[in-house]
Design a protein around this motif. Sequence first.
Motif, mmCIF file in Angstrom:
data_model
loop_
_atom_site.group_PDB
_atom_site.id
_atom_site.type_symbol
_atom_site.label_atom_id
_atom_site.label_comp_id
_atom_site.label_asym_id
_atom_site.label_seq_id
_atom_site.Cartn_x
_atom_site.Cartn_y
_atom_site.Cartn_z
ATOM 1 N N GLY A 115 -8.638 26.024 -2.974
ATOM 2 C CA GLY A 115 -8.036 24.899 -3.678
ATOM 3 C C GLY A 115 -8.002 23.599 -2.907
ATOM 4 O O GLY A 115 -7.591 22.572 -3.442
ATOM 5 N N SER A 116 -8.426 23.607 -1.654
ATOM 6 C CA SER A 116 -8.443 22.376 -0.863
ATOM 7 C C SER A 116 -9.693 21.563 -1.198
ATOM 8 O O SER A 116 -10.665 22.077 -1.758
ATOM 9 N N LEU A 117 -9.656 20.290 -0.813
ATOM 10 C CA LEU A 117 -10.771 19.380 -1.072
ATOM 11 C C LEU A 117 -11.704 19.388 0.122
ATOM 12 O O LEU A 117 -11.269 19.373 1.277
ATOM 13 N N ARG A 118 -12.977 19.373 -0.142
ATOM 14 C CA ARG A 118 -13.964 19.442 0.926
ATOM 15 C C ARG A 118 -14.695 18.119 1.057
ATOM 16 O O ARG A 118 -15.049 17.489 0.052
ATOM 17 N N ASN A 119 -14.920 17.693 2.325
ATOM 18 C CA ASN A 119 -15.675 16.475 2.620
ATOM 19 C C ASN A 119 -15.087 15.264 1.886
ATOM 20 O O ASN A 119 -15.752 14.623 1.076
ATOM 21 N N ALA A 120 -13.826 14.976 2.165
ATOM 22 C CA ALA A 120 -13.170 13.816 1.553
ATOM 23 C C ALA A 120 -13.458 12.569 2.382
ATOM 24 O O ALA A 120 -13.360 12.583 3.608
ATOM 25 N N ARG A 121 -13.803 11.494 1.697
ATOM 26 C CA ARG A 121 -14.058 10.212 2.343
ATOM 27 C C ARG A 121 -13.136 9.155 1.729
ATOM 28 O O ARG A 121 -13.045 9.055 0.502
ATOM 29 N N ILE A 122 -12.486 8.387 2.561
ATOM 30 C CA ILE A 122 -11.543 7.370 2.109
ATOM 31 C C ILE A 122 -11.969 6.027 2.704
ATOM 32 O O ILE A 122 -12.038 5.876 3.934
ATOM 33 N N PHE A 123 -12.256 5.065 1.825
ATOM 34 C CA PHE A 123 -12.645 3.729 2.251
ATOM 35 C C PHE A 123 -11.488 2.770 1.981
ATOM 36 O O PHE A 123 -10.980 2.704 0.854
ATOM 37 N N GLU A 124 -11.089 2.036 2.999
ATOM 38 C CA GLU A 124 -9.987 1.077 2.885
ATOM 39 C C GLU A 124 -10.553 -0.340 2.885
ATOM 40 O O GLU A 124 -11.345 -0.712 3.765
ATOM 41 N N PHE A 125 -10.145 -1.144 1.892
ATOM 42 C CA PHE A 125 -10.630 -2.509 1.744
ATOM 43 C C PHE A 125 -9.461 -3.485 1.898
ATOM 44 O O PHE A 125 -8.332 -3.202 1.450
ATOM 45 N N ASP A 126 -9.752 -4.636 2.500
ATOM 46 C CA ASP A 126 -8.705 -5.642 2.656
ATOM 47 C C ASP A 126 -8.583 -6.487 1.395
ATOM 48 O O ASP A 126 -9.216 -6.194 0.366
ATOM 49 N N GLU A 127 -7.769 -7.553 1.446
ATOM 50 C CA GLU A 127 -7.491 -8.355 0.260
ATOM 51 C C GLU A 127 -8.716 -9.101 -0.249
ATOM 52 O O GLU A 127 -8.777 -9.504 -1.411
ATOM 53 N N LYS A 128 -9.738 -9.293 0.621
ATOM 54 C CA LYS A 128 -10.959 -9.985 0.205
ATOM 55 C C LYS A 128 -12.084 -9.024 -0.170
ATOM 56 O O LYS A 128 -13.193 -9.455 -0.466
ATOM 57 N N GLY A 129 -11.791 -7.741 -0.158
ATOM 58 C CA GLY A 129 -12.774 -6.752 -0.568
ATOM 59 C C GLY A 129 -13.692 -6.270 0.524
ATOM 60 O O GLY A 129 -14.678 -5.578 0.242
ATOM 61 N N TYR A 130 -13.408 -6.595 1.786
ATOM 62 C CA TYR A 130 -14.226 -6.130 2.895
ATOM 63 C C TYR A 130 -13.725 -4.765 3.381
ATOM 64 O O TYR A 130 -12.517 -4.500 3.393
ATOM 65 N N VAL A 131 -14.659 -3.918 3.790
ATOM 66 C CA VAL A 131 -14.297 -2.600 4.319
ATOM 67 C C VAL A 131 -13.587 -2.774 5.647
ATOM 68 O O VAL A 131 -14.099 -3.418 6.573
ATOM 69 N N ARG A 132 -12.388 -2.213 5.745
ATOM 70 C CA ARG A 132 -11.602 -2.334 6.959
ATOM 71 C C ARG A 132 -11.564 -1.027 7.743
ATOM 72 O O ARG A 132 -11.497 -1.018 8.961
ATOM 73 N N ARG A 133 -11.578 0.071 7.042
ATOM 74 C CA ARG A 133 -11.496 1.376 7.707
ATOM 75 C C ARG A 133 -12.127 2.436 6.812
ATOM 76 O O ARG A 133 -12.118 2.326 5.597
ATOM 77 N N GLN A 134 -12.657 3.458 7.460
ATOM 78 C CA GLN A 134 -13.202 4.616 6.756
ATOM 79 C C GLN A 134 -12.681 5.891 7.410
ATOM 80 O O GLN A 134 -12.693 6.012 8.633
ATOM 81 N N LEU A 135 -12.195 6.809 6.559
ATOM 82 C CA LEU A 135 -11.695 8.096 7.032
ATOM 83 C C LEU A 135 -12.603 9.196 6.491
ATOM 84 O O LEU A 135 -12.825 9.289 5.273
ATOM 85 N N LEU A 136 -13.122 10.013 7.373
ATOM 86 C CA LEU A 136 -13.963 11.141 7.001
ATOM 87 C C LEU A 136 -13.251 12.426 7.410
ATOM 88 O O LEU A 136 -13.006 12.646 8.596
ATOM 89 N N ALA A 137 -12.893 13.240 6.402
ATOM 90 C CA ALA A 137 -12.178 14.488 6.671
ATOM 91 C C ALA A 137 -12.996 15.658 6.159
ATOM 92 O O ALA A 137 -13.516 15.629 5.039
ATOM 93 N N SER A 138 -13.120 16.680 6.998
ATOM 94 C CA SER A 138 -13.873 17.866 6.576
ATOM 95 C C SER A 138 -13.164 18.600 5.452
ATOM 96 O O SER A 138 -13.797 19.219 4.602
ATOM 97 N N SER A 139 -11.825 18.531 5.418
ATOM 98 C CA SER A 139 -11.048 19.153 4.344
ATOM 99 C C SER A 139 -9.738 18.394 4.170
ATOM 100 O O SER A 139 -9.275 17.710 5.083
ATOM 101 N N ALA A 140 -9.177 18.512 3.000
ATOM 102 C CA ALA A 140 -7.913 17.841 2.692
ATOM 103 C C ALA A 140 -7.135 18.691 1.707
ATOM 104 O O ALA A 140 -7.715 19.322 0.822
ATOM 105 N N ARG A 141 -5.827 18.703 1.881
ATOM 106 C CA ARG A 141 -4.952 19.440 0.979
ATOM 107 C C ARG A 141 -3.897 18.482 0.426
ATOM 108 O O ARG A 141 -3.275 17.725 1.176
ATOM 109 N N ILE A 142 -3.745 18.506 -0.897
ATOM 110 C CA ILE A 142 -2.810 17.594 -1.561
ATOM 111 C C ILE A 142 -1.405 18.178 -1.479
ATOM 112 O O ILE A 142 -1.147 19.280 -1.984
ATOM 113 N N VAL A 143 -0.498 17.436 -0.856
ATOM 114 C CA VAL A 143 0.890 17.884 -0.673
ATOM 115 C C VAL A 143 1.811 16.764 -1.133
ATOM 116 O O VAL A 143 1.963 15.750 -0.447
#
Length: 369
Positions: free
Chosen positions: A173-201
Amino acid sequence: MKTIRRLIYVEALKAVAFVTLGFLSLFFFFDFVDELQSIGKPESLAYGPAQALVYVTLLIPSHLYELLPITVLIGCIFVMARLAQSSEYTILRTSGLGPWRALRTLLLLGVGFVFLTFAIGDYIAPASERTGQLLKSRYQGTFSLVGNTGAWLKEKRGNVSYAVNVVSISRDGSLRNARIFEFDEKGYVRRQLLASSARIVDDHWALSDVELQDYNTRADANKAHIMTTRVPQMDWPTTLTAEMVSVALLRPDRMSTIDLFDYISHLEANGQTAQRYEIQFWRKVFYPLSCLVMVVLALPFAYLHFRQTGITTYVFGGVMIGISFFLLNNVFGYLGNLSNWSPWLTAAAPGLIYSVMSLAAFSWLVLRR
Protein backbone atom coordinates in the motif's frame (compact mmCIF):
# COMPACT_ATOMS: atom_id res chain seq x y z
CA MET A 1 -54.09 -2.22 -1.85
CA LYS A 2 -51.60 -3.77 0.56
CA THR A 3 -52.25 -7.16 -1.03
CA ILE A 4 -51.75 -5.75 -4.53
CA ARG A 5 -48.55 -3.98 -3.55
CA ARG A 6 -47.26 -7.11 -1.85
CA LEU A 7 -47.99 -9.15 -4.99
CA ILE A 8 -46.21 -6.72 -7.32
CA TYR A 9 -43.26 -6.15 -4.99
CA VAL A 10 -42.64 -9.83 -4.31
CA GLU A 11 -42.83 -10.76 -7.99
CA ALA A 12 -40.64 -7.83 -9.04
CA LEU A 13 -38.01 -8.52 -6.37
CA LYS A 14 -37.80 -12.18 -7.34
CA ALA A 15 -37.50 -11.35 -11.04
CA VAL A 16 -34.86 -8.64 -10.47
CA ALA A 17 -32.88 -10.94 -8.17
CA PHE A 18 -32.97 -13.76 -10.74
CA VAL A 19 -31.86 -11.49 -13.61
CA THR A 20 -29.14 -9.91 -11.46
CA LEU A 21 -27.82 -13.30 -10.42
CA GLY A 22 -27.68 -14.38 -14.06
CA PHE A 23 -25.74 -11.30 -15.16
CA LEU A 24 -23.36 -11.45 -12.19
CA SER A 25 -22.65 -15.12 -12.87
CA LEU A 26 -21.82 -14.26 -16.47
CA PHE A 27 -19.48 -11.43 -15.46
CA PHE A 28 -17.91 -13.62 -12.77
CA PHE A 29 -17.14 -16.30 -15.36
CA PHE A 30 -15.65 -13.82 -17.84
CA ASP A 31 -13.54 -12.14 -15.15
CA PHE A 32 -12.21 -15.47 -13.92
CA VAL A 33 -11.33 -16.61 -17.45
CA ASP A 34 -9.53 -13.29 -17.95
CA GLU A 35 -7.55 -13.84 -14.73
CA LEU A 36 -6.41 -17.32 -15.79
CA GLN A 37 -3.67 -15.78 -17.91
CA SER A 38 -2.13 -14.25 -14.76
CA ILE A 39 -1.95 -17.58 -12.90
CA GLY A 40 1.31 -19.51 -12.84
CA LYS A 41 3.59 -16.81 -14.21
CA PRO A 42 7.17 -16.87 -12.84
CA GLU A 43 6.86 -13.38 -11.35
CA SER A 44 3.54 -14.21 -9.67
CA LEU A 45 3.79 -17.79 -8.45
CA ALA A 46 1.84 -16.92 -5.28
CA TYR A 47 -1.15 -15.86 -7.38
CA GLY A 48 -3.09 -19.08 -7.86
CA PRO A 49 -6.70 -20.06 -8.63
CA ALA A 50 -7.81 -19.42 -5.03
CA GLN A 51 -6.45 -15.87 -5.08
CA ALA A 52 -7.98 -15.27 -8.51
CA LEU A 53 -11.37 -16.42 -7.22
CA VAL A 54 -11.13 -14.04 -4.26
CA TYR A 55 -10.14 -11.15 -6.53
CA VAL A 56 -12.96 -11.83 -8.99
CA THR A 57 -15.42 -12.09 -6.09
CA LEU A 58 -14.33 -8.66 -4.87
CA LEU A 59 -15.25 -7.24 -8.29
CA ILE A 60 -18.88 -8.33 -7.93
CA PRO A 61 -20.09 -5.17 -6.08
CA SER A 62 -18.75 -2.96 -8.89
CA HIS A 63 -20.58 -5.03 -11.49
CA LEU A 64 -23.70 -5.02 -9.34
CA TYR A 65 -23.65 -1.21 -9.18
CA GLU A 66 -23.40 -0.96 -12.96
CA LEU A 67 -26.04 -3.62 -13.64
CA LEU A 68 -28.78 -2.73 -11.14
CA PRO A 69 -30.70 -0.22 -13.32
CA ILE A 70 -30.61 -2.65 -16.25
CA THR A 71 -31.71 -5.65 -14.19
CA VAL A 72 -34.45 -3.57 -12.56
CA LEU A 73 -35.77 -2.73 -16.02
CA ILE A 74 -35.61 -6.31 -17.30
CA GLY A 75 -37.12 -7.80 -14.14
CA CYS A 76 -39.99 -5.29 -13.98
CA ILE A 77 -40.73 -5.71 -17.71
CA PHE A 78 -40.91 -9.47 -17.23
CA VAL A 79 -43.29 -9.14 -14.28
CA MET A 80 -45.55 -6.56 -15.94
CA ALA A 81 -45.70 -8.48 -19.23
CA ARG A 82 -46.41 -11.77 -17.45
CA LEU A 83 -49.21 -10.22 -15.41
CA ALA A 84 -50.72 -8.82 -18.60
CA GLN A 85 -50.38 -12.11 -20.47
CA SER A 86 -52.13 -14.09 -17.73
CA SER A 87 -54.85 -11.41 -17.39
CA GLU A 88 -53.88 -10.92 -13.74
CA TYR A 89 -53.22 -7.27 -14.35
CA THR A 90 -56.69 -6.87 -15.87
CA ILE A 91 -58.13 -8.26 -12.64
CA LEU A 92 -55.97 -5.87 -10.63
CA ARG A 93 -57.29 -2.96 -12.72
CA THR A 94 -60.88 -3.95 -12.06
CA SER A 95 -59.98 -4.15 -8.37
CA GLY A 96 -59.08 -0.47 -8.32
CA LEU A 97 -55.47 -0.35 -9.53
CA GLY A 98 -55.61 2.72 -11.75
CA PRO A 99 -52.71 4.00 -13.87
CA TRP A 100 -51.55 6.66 -11.39
CA ARG A 101 -51.82 4.30 -8.45
CA ALA A 102 -49.83 1.68 -10.34
CA LEU A 103 -47.23 4.33 -11.15
CA ARG A 104 -46.94 5.34 -7.48
CA THR A 105 -46.61 1.68 -6.50
CA LEU A 106 -43.73 1.11 -8.89
CA LEU A 107 -42.07 4.41 -7.97
CA LEU A 108 -41.98 3.34 -4.32
CA LEU A 109 -40.29 0.13 -5.43
CA GLY A 110 -37.88 2.21 -7.51
CA VAL A 111 -36.98 4.37 -4.51
CA GLY A 112 -35.84 1.25 -2.69
CA PHE A 113 -33.61 0.32 -5.61
CA VAL A 114 -32.25 3.89 -5.69
CA PHE A 115 -31.05 3.63 -2.09
CA LEU A 116 -29.64 0.16 -2.73
CA THR A 117 -27.73 1.34 -5.82
CA PHE A 118 -26.37 4.39 -3.98
CA ALA A 119 -25.22 2.31 -1.00
CA ILE A 120 -23.44 -0.21 -3.21
CA GLY A 121 -21.80 2.40 -5.44
CA ASP A 122 -20.73 4.74 -2.65
CA TYR A 123 -19.67 2.38 0.12
CA ILE A 124 -19.44 -1.29 -0.81
CA ALA A 125 -18.00 -1.15 -4.35
CA PRO A 126 -15.15 1.35 -3.63
CA ALA A 127 -13.96 -0.58 -0.57
CA SER A 128 -14.22 -3.91 -2.40
CA GLU A 129 -12.40 -2.56 -5.47
CA ARG A 130 -9.56 -1.12 -3.39
CA THR A 131 -9.21 -4.36 -1.42
CA GLY A 132 -9.15 -6.41 -4.61
CA GLN A 133 -6.45 -4.29 -6.22
CA LEU A 134 -4.21 -4.45 -3.14
CA LEU A 135 -4.80 -8.20 -2.82
CA LYS A 136 -3.88 -8.81 -6.43
CA SER A 137 -0.71 -6.71 -6.25
CA ARG A 138 0.32 -8.39 -3.00
CA TYR A 139 0.12 -11.93 -4.40
CA GLN A 140 1.38 -11.14 -7.89
CA GLY A 141 4.42 -9.30 -6.63
CA THR A 142 3.71 -6.50 -9.08
CA PHE A 143 2.75 -2.87 -8.75
CA SER A 144 -0.29 -0.90 -9.90
CA LEU A 145 1.20 1.23 -12.65
CA VAL A 146 -0.51 4.19 -14.30
CA GLY A 147 0.89 4.66 -17.77
CA ASN A 148 4.58 5.30 -18.30
CA THR A 149 4.91 8.39 -16.12
CA GLY A 150 2.59 7.52 -13.25
CA ALA A 151 0.11 9.94 -11.70
CA TRP A 152 0.64 13.66 -11.21
CA LEU A 153 -0.89 15.75 -8.44
CA LYS A 154 -0.58 19.43 -7.58
CA GLU A 155 -0.76 21.32 -4.29
CA LYS A 156 -0.40 25.00 -3.40
CA ARG A 157 0.43 26.40 0.02
CA GLY A 158 0.74 30.17 0.13
CA ASN A 159 3.17 31.35 -2.54
CA VAL A 160 4.77 27.94 -2.84
CA SER A 161 3.36 25.25 -5.13
CA TYR A 162 4.20 21.56 -5.41
CA ALA A 163 3.97 19.03 -8.24
CA VAL A 164 3.93 15.43 -7.02
CA ASN A 165 4.59 12.41 -9.21
CA VAL A 166 3.76 8.88 -8.03
CA VAL A 167 4.77 6.00 -10.27
CA SER A 168 2.94 3.14 -8.59
CA ILE A 169 1.41 1.60 -5.49
CA SER A 170 3.45 -1.10 -3.78
CA ARG A 171 2.14 -4.42 -2.51
CA ASP A 172 1.91 -3.11 1.05
CA GLY A 173 0.00 0.00 0.00
CA SER A 174 2.97 2.38 0.07
CA LEU A 175 3.87 4.67 -2.83
CA ARG A 176 6.88 3.82 -4.92
CA ASN A 177 9.32 6.27 -6.55
CA ALA A 178 7.63 9.46 -5.36
CA ARG A 179 8.99 12.73 -6.74
CA ILE A 180 8.08 16.12 -5.27
CA PHE A 181 8.92 19.36 -7.10
CA GLU A 182 8.75 22.61 -5.14
CA PHE A 183 8.22 25.89 -7.02
CA ASP A 184 8.62 29.43 -5.72
CA GLU A 185 6.18 32.33 -6.20
CA LYS A 186 7.53 33.00 -9.72
CA GLY A 187 7.21 29.40 -10.84
CA TYR A 188 10.90 28.48 -10.69
CA VAL A 189 11.96 25.08 -9.36
CA ARG A 190 13.40 25.56 -5.90
CA ARG A 191 13.75 22.01 -4.61
CA GLN A 192 13.22 18.43 -5.70
CA LEU A 193 12.65 15.46 -3.39
CA LEU A 194 13.19 11.93 -4.69
CA ALA A 195 11.96 9.15 -2.39
CA SER A 196 12.22 5.45 -3.12
CA SER A 197 9.01 4.90 -1.11
CA ALA A 198 6.44 6.95 0.76
CA ARG A 199 3.64 6.14 3.16
CA ILE A 200 0.66 8.44 3.67
CA VAL A 201 0.11 9.13 7.39
CA ASP A 202 -2.66 11.58 8.36
CA ASP A 203 -1.39 15.09 7.51
CA HIS A 204 2.03 14.15 6.11
CA TRP A 205 3.92 11.68 3.96
CA ALA A 206 6.62 9.57 5.57
CA LEU A 207 9.38 9.49 2.95
CA SER A 208 12.14 6.85 2.96
CA ASP A 209 15.56 6.97 1.32
CA VAL A 210 15.16 10.59 0.26
CA GLU A 211 17.42 12.56 -2.06
CA LEU A 212 17.06 16.36 -1.69
CA GLN A 213 18.17 18.60 -4.51
CA ASP A 214 18.21 22.31 -3.67
CA TYR A 215 18.41 24.50 -6.78
CA ASN A 216 20.20 27.84 -6.63
CA THR A 217 20.29 28.61 -10.35
CA ARG A 218 18.92 32.14 -10.28
CA ALA A 219 22.13 33.63 -8.90
CA ASP A 220 25.09 34.70 -11.00
CA ALA A 221 26.39 32.17 -13.47
CA ASN A 222 29.50 31.61 -11.37
CA LYS A 223 27.50 31.08 -8.17
CA ALA A 224 24.67 28.91 -9.53
CA HIS A 225 24.74 25.42 -8.12
CA ILE A 226 22.63 22.41 -7.11
CA MET A 227 23.20 21.02 -3.64
CA THR A 228 22.31 17.34 -3.18
CA THR A 229 21.84 15.67 0.20
CA ARG A 230 20.53 12.28 1.26
CA VAL A 231 18.22 11.65 4.20
CA PRO A 232 17.10 8.15 5.30
CA GLN A 233 13.75 9.34 6.70
CA MET A 234 11.76 12.54 6.21
CA ASP A 235 8.22 13.79 6.92
CA TRP A 236 6.69 15.98 4.21
CA PRO A 237 3.58 17.90 5.39
CA THR A 238 0.76 17.88 2.83
CA THR A 239 -3.01 17.87 2.38
CA LEU A 240 -2.84 15.12 -0.26
CA THR A 241 -4.73 12.20 1.27
CA ALA A 242 -4.71 8.54 0.36
CA GLU A 243 -8.12 8.94 -1.30
CA MET A 244 -6.79 11.71 -3.57
CA VAL A 245 -3.87 9.55 -4.61
CA SER A 246 -6.25 6.65 -5.21
CA VAL A 247 -8.37 8.80 -7.50
CA ALA A 248 -5.29 9.75 -9.50
CA LEU A 249 -3.95 6.18 -9.66
CA LEU A 250 -7.21 4.25 -9.97
CA ARG A 251 -10.36 4.77 -12.02
CA PRO A 252 -12.49 7.68 -10.73
CA ASP A 253 -15.74 5.75 -11.27
CA ARG A 254 -14.64 3.37 -8.51
CA MET A 255 -14.42 6.14 -5.91
CA SER A 256 -17.18 7.29 -3.57
CA THR A 257 -19.07 10.55 -4.07
CA ILE A 258 -17.43 12.25 -1.06
CA ASP A 259 -13.93 11.26 -2.20
CA LEU A 260 -14.60 12.65 -5.67
CA PHE A 261 -15.99 15.88 -4.21
CA ASP A 262 -12.89 16.33 -2.04
CA TYR A 263 -10.60 15.67 -4.99
CA ILE A 264 -12.52 18.13 -7.21
CA SER A 265 -12.19 20.78 -4.50
CA HIS A 266 -8.47 20.05 -4.30
CA LEU A 267 -8.05 20.40 -8.09
CA GLU A 268 -9.98 23.66 -8.22
CA ALA A 269 -8.03 25.09 -5.29
CA ASN A 270 -4.80 24.37 -7.14
CA GLY A 271 -5.99 25.74 -10.50
CA GLN A 272 -6.29 22.37 -12.24
CA THR A 273 -9.03 21.22 -14.59
CA ALA A 274 -11.60 18.96 -12.96
CA GLN A 275 -13.98 18.40 -15.89
CA ARG A 276 -13.51 14.63 -16.01
CA TYR A 277 -13.99 14.19 -12.27
CA GLU A 278 -16.95 16.58 -12.13
CA ILE A 279 -18.74 14.53 -14.78
CA GLN A 280 -18.04 11.37 -12.81
CA PHE A 281 -19.24 13.05 -9.61
CA TRP A 282 -22.58 14.01 -11.14
CA ARG A 283 -22.90 10.56 -12.68
CA LYS A 284 -22.54 9.16 -9.18
CA VAL A 285 -25.36 11.46 -8.11
CA PHE A 286 -27.75 10.76 -10.99
CA TYR A 287 -27.02 7.10 -11.76
CA PRO A 288 -29.02 5.62 -8.84
CA LEU A 289 -32.00 7.77 -9.88
CA SER A 290 -32.10 5.90 -13.19
CA CYS A 291 -33.81 3.04 -11.31
CA LEU A 292 -36.89 5.29 -11.09
CA VAL A 293 -36.76 5.82 -14.86
CA MET A 294 -36.52 2.08 -15.44
CA VAL A 295 -39.60 1.17 -13.40
CA VAL A 296 -41.61 3.83 -15.24
CA LEU A 297 -40.41 2.38 -18.55
CA ALA A 298 -41.61 -1.07 -17.44
CA LEU A 299 -45.16 -0.01 -16.50
CA PRO A 300 -46.55 0.34 -20.07
CA PHE A 301 -45.75 -3.34 -20.71
CA ALA A 302 -48.59 -4.21 -18.32
CA TYR A 303 -51.08 -2.53 -20.67
CA LEU A 304 -50.06 -4.41 -23.81
CA HIS A 305 -52.70 -6.78 -25.18
CA PHE A 306 -51.34 -10.19 -26.16
CA ARG A 307 -52.72 -13.64 -25.55
CA GLN A 308 -50.91 -16.23 -27.60
CA THR A 309 -47.57 -14.57 -28.16
CA GLY A 310 -44.86 -15.10 -25.59
CA ILE A 311 -43.15 -12.40 -23.60
CA THR A 312 -39.68 -13.26 -24.88
CA THR A 313 -39.78 -10.44 -27.43
CA TYR A 314 -40.69 -7.89 -24.79
CA VAL A 315 -38.00 -9.09 -22.40
CA PHE A 316 -35.46 -8.91 -25.24
CA GLY A 317 -36.67 -5.37 -25.93
CA GLY A 318 -36.05 -4.55 -22.28
CA VAL A 319 -32.51 -5.93 -22.56
CA MET A 320 -31.86 -3.73 -25.60
CA ILE A 321 -33.24 -0.66 -23.84
CA GLY A 322 -31.06 -1.33 -20.81
CA ILE A 323 -27.93 -1.83 -22.91
CA SER A 324 -28.68 1.32 -24.93
CA PHE A 325 -29.01 3.31 -21.68
CA PHE A 326 -25.66 1.99 -20.46
CA LEU A 327 -23.97 2.84 -23.77
CA LEU A 328 -25.58 6.28 -23.96
CA ASN A 329 -24.44 7.00 -20.41
CA ASN A 330 -20.82 6.24 -21.34
CA VAL A 331 -20.99 8.09 -24.68
CA PHE A 332 -22.30 11.26 -23.04
CA GLY A 333 -19.48 11.07 -20.50
CA TYR A 334 -16.82 11.04 -23.22
CA LEU A 335 -18.56 13.67 -25.34
CA GLY A 336 -19.04 15.97 -22.37
CA ASN A 337 -15.37 15.70 -21.45
CA LEU A 338 -14.19 16.34 -25.01
CA SER A 339 -16.66 19.16 -25.75
CA ASN A 340 -16.41 20.77 -22.30
CA TRP A 341 -20.15 20.48 -21.66
CA SER A 342 -21.71 21.31 -18.32
CA PRO A 343 -20.83 18.36 -16.03
CA TRP A 344 -24.23 18.02 -14.34
CA LEU A 345 -26.08 18.28 -17.66
CA THR A 346 -23.77 15.71 -19.25
CA ALA A 347 -24.42 13.27 -16.41
CA ALA A 348 -28.17 13.93 -16.30
CA ALA A 349 -28.81 13.87 -20.08
CA PRO A 350 -29.23 10.06 -20.49
CA GLY A 351 -31.64 9.91 -17.56
CA LEU A 352 -33.61 12.88 -18.89
CA ILE A 353 -33.85 11.33 -22.36
CA TYR A 354 -35.14 8.04 -21.02
CA SER A 355 -37.46 9.86 -18.62
CA VAL A 356 -39.11 11.58 -21.58
CA MET A 357 -39.33 8.23 -23.36
CA SER A 358 -40.90 6.53 -20.35
CA LEU A 359 -43.43 9.32 -19.77
CA ALA A 360 -44.31 9.35 -23.47
CA ALA A 361 -44.86 5.59 -23.44
CA PHE A 362 -46.90 5.87 -20.24
CA SER A 363 -49.04 8.64 -21.72
CA TRP A 364 -49.66 6.82 -25.01
CA LEU A 365 -50.17 3.24 -23.86
CA VAL A 366 -51.72 3.85 -20.44
CA LEU A 367 -53.63 7.13 -20.50
CA ARG A 368 -54.72 7.45 -24.13
CA ARG A 369 -55.37 3.84 -25.08
